[in-house]
Motif scaffolding. Structure first.
Motif, PDB file in Angstrom:
ATOM      1  N   GLN A 253      26.369 -47.897  46.102  1.00  7.69           N
ATOM      2  CA  GLN A 253      27.216 -48.637  45.171  1.00  7.69           C
ATOM      3  C   GLN A 253      27.011 -48.117  43.753  1.00  7.69           C
ATOM      4  O   GLN A 253      25.954 -47.592  43.410  1.00  7.69           O
ATOM      5  CB  GLN A 253      26.898 -50.135  45.222  1.00  7.69           C
ATOM      6  N   TRP A 254      28.064 -48.293  42.928  1.00  2.85           N
ATOM      7  CA  TRP A 254      28.004 -47.837  41.542  1.00  2.85           C
ATOM      8  C   TRP A 254      27.594 -48.980  40.621  1.00  2.85           C
ATOM      9  O   TRP A 254      28.073 -50.111  40.769  1.00  2.85           O
ATOM     10  CB  TRP A 254      29.360 -47.286  41.101  1.00  2.85           C
ATOM     11  N   PHE A 255      26.719 -48.652  39.669  1.00  2.00           N
ATOM     12  CA  PHE A 255      26.206 -49.647  38.731  1.00  2.00           C
ATOM     13  C   PHE A 255      26.382 -49.177  37.301  1.00  2.00           C
ATOM     14  O   PHE A 255      26.105 -48.014  36.979  1.00  2.00           O
ATOM     15  CB  PHE A 255      24.714 -49.903  38.997  1.00  2.00           C
ATOM     16  N   ASP A 256      26.841 -50.077  36.448  1.00  2.00           N
ATOM     17  CA  ASP A 256      26.881 -49.789  35.017  1.00  2.00           C
ATOM     18  C   ASP A 256      25.461 -49.700  34.472  1.00  2.00           C
ATOM     19  O   ASP A 256      24.581 -50.470  34.871  1.00  2.00           O
ATOM     20  CB  ASP A 256      27.627 -50.895  34.260  1.00  2.00           C
ATOM     21  N   VAL A 257      25.253 -48.790  33.552  1.00  2.00           N
ATOM     22  CA  VAL A 257      23.962 -48.658  32.886  1.00  2.00           C
ATOM     23  C   VAL A 257      24.087 -49.219  31.471  1.00  2.00           C
ATOM     24  O   VAL A 257      24.869 -48.718  30.664  1.00  2.00           O
ATOM     25  CB  VAL A 257      23.509 -47.183  32.825  1.00  2.00           C
ATOM     26  N   ASN A 258      23.342 -50.276  31.215  1.00  2.00           N
ATOM     27  CA  ASN A 258      23.330 -50.895  29.884  1.00  2.00           C
ATOM     28  C   ASN A 258      21.915 -50.761  29.321  1.00  2.00           C
ATOM     29  O   ASN A 258      21.066 -51.628  29.536  1.00  2.00           O
ATOM     30  CB  ASN A 258      23.740 -52.370  29.981  1.00  2.00           C
ATOM     31  N   PRO A 259      21.652 -49.665  28.616  1.00  2.00           N
ATOM     32  CA  PRO A 259      20.274 -49.374  28.226  1.00  2.00           C
ATOM     33  C   PRO A 259      19.708 -50.329  27.192  1.00  2.00           C
ATOM     34  O   PRO A 259      20.433 -50.900  26.368  1.00  2.00           O
ATOM     35  CB  PRO A 259      20.361 -47.949  27.660  1.00  2.00           C
ATOM     36  N   ILE A 260      18.407 -50.515  27.238  1.00  2.00           N
ATOM     37  CA  ILE A 260      17.684 -51.252  26.205  1.00  2.00           C
ATOM     38  C   ILE A 260      17.817 -50.472  24.903  1.00  2.00           C
ATOM     39  O   ILE A 260      17.718 -49.235  24.899  1.00  2.00           O
ATOM     40  CB  ILE A 260      16.200 -51.373  26.601  1.00  2.00           C
TER      41      ILE A 260
END
Length: 353
Positions: A253-260
């Motif tokens: 599955q594809w996941f959005d990356v929301n970095p710290i």
């Protein structure tokens, strides 16, 4: 054998996506940019489990217990995700921001000025262009790029003023971070700390900086910044200008990356998969675009020297799953052809009946 690309990788008068995006007449994307994605692959989910976080200060700690726990965390991140966020890395936020703005300045040059740095081959040490490889891309990607070989020799465009100075400082600092990570990975694989550094000739290792610019797209649902792909190196280090768009694949599955904020994103590459004989897999990732804001990402790949043949570590090679290939040959193979998932890695994977 990989075939070197003898001609220009971009059409002689290529148009940057940035110029296309800024055109007042643009209300829909040209058909050459229409990207068809499997409908089941469109949606990016929120991870049920958080993307791993590695504390760099613990990984480099003089406290043996702290470092041991950090190496265990690094092992799990490489094993389960092939991707993690790095915090407390010691690279000044001002340097990271300054480098992003310097890259913005490059893309703000005129098209004529940028063509001075167009390059003629996938191994040209300074190369800018659009899409991935516009000579072979059947569908163009909504992306302009600048690609620089920054180690073992440092190369940089001569414009804009001040670019090369900040670029040199930035890449040198990030190279030190990559070196410490590779020490930790050597340990996590059960090897001597300096194994990767020594056997892969990292003192003369190839470090490539790729700067990606993804301008606003009037129909982001039909375009793709970069298609699903894996990276060729051992490790890739990424920062961005605070605008989302990176997605990683985890368990199909594809996941959005929301970095710290102020973190560095790190992913495993094809040659770490080869070196570990498949224990650590290179991670598939892609870049999606939006219709509001320009995204800039700085991607620093860290690999061996060009003439190094990368093959599985003997201690991990039972059974052997990959054959060796010179890094230069692998680069020419991946960069000179259509970008398509992990197809380049298939060329060195041993098939079992």
């Amino acid at each position: 054998m990989a075939t070197a690309t003898p001609n220009l990788l971009q059409p002689p008068n290529f148009t940057c996506v940035k110029s296309l995006s800024e055109s007042s007449a643009l209300t829909s994307i040209p058909s050459t940019y229409t990207f068809t994605t499997d409908p089941n692959q469109l949606l990016a989910f929120e991870p049920q489990h958080s993307i791993p976080i590695i504390d760099f200060s613990l990984l480099t700690s003089g406290d043996a217990d702290q470092r041991s726990r950090a190496i265990q965390d690094l092992d799990q991140a490489c094993l389960e995700w092939g991707f993690f966020m790095l915090i407390n890395h010691g690279v000044p936020e001002s340097l990271m921001t300054g480098m992003i703005e310097a890259c913005r300045g490059f893309f703000d040059l005129t098209e004529e000025e940028k063509r001075e740095f167009q390059g003629t081959h996938v191994l040209s040490p300074v190369r800018c262009g659009t899409s991935f490889n516009a000579r072979v891309d059947q569908i163009l990607f909504w992306r302009d790029f600048l690609k620089l070989f920054v180690h073992p020799q440092f190369h940089s465009p001569s414009k804009p003023a001040g670019f090369s100075e900040v670029c040199l400082e930035y890449t040198q600092r990030m190279r030190k971070v990559a070196g410490e990570l590779l020490k930790g990975i050597s340990k996590s694989l059960g090897l001597e700390e300096w194994y990767i550094d020594k056997t892969m000739n990292m003192d003369s290792g190839l470090q490539i900086l790729t700067v990606n610019l993804y301008p606003p797209c009037p129909q982001p649902e039909y375009a793709m910044g970069m298609p699903p792909h894996s990276d060729h190196s051992f490790l890739t280090i990424l920062i961005q200008n605070g605008i989302g768009g990176l997605q990683v694949q985890h368990k199909g599955q594809w996941f959005d990356v929301n970095p710290i904020p102020n973190s560095i994103l790190v992913n495993t590459g094809d040659h770490l998969e080869v070196l570990s004989n498949g224990k650590y897999k290179s991670v598939l990732h892609r870049a999606v675009v939006n219709n509001k804001t320009t995204r800039i990402s700085l991607v620093l790949s860290n690999g061996p020297s060009l003439d190094t043949v990368v093959e599985p570590v003997p201690e991990l090679s039972h059974p052997l799953k990959y054959i060796g290939m010179a890094y230069k040959e692998y680069l020419e193979l991946q960069q000179g052809n259509k970008l398509d998932g992990k197809t380049s890695l298939d060329r060195v994977r041993i098939r079992t009946m």
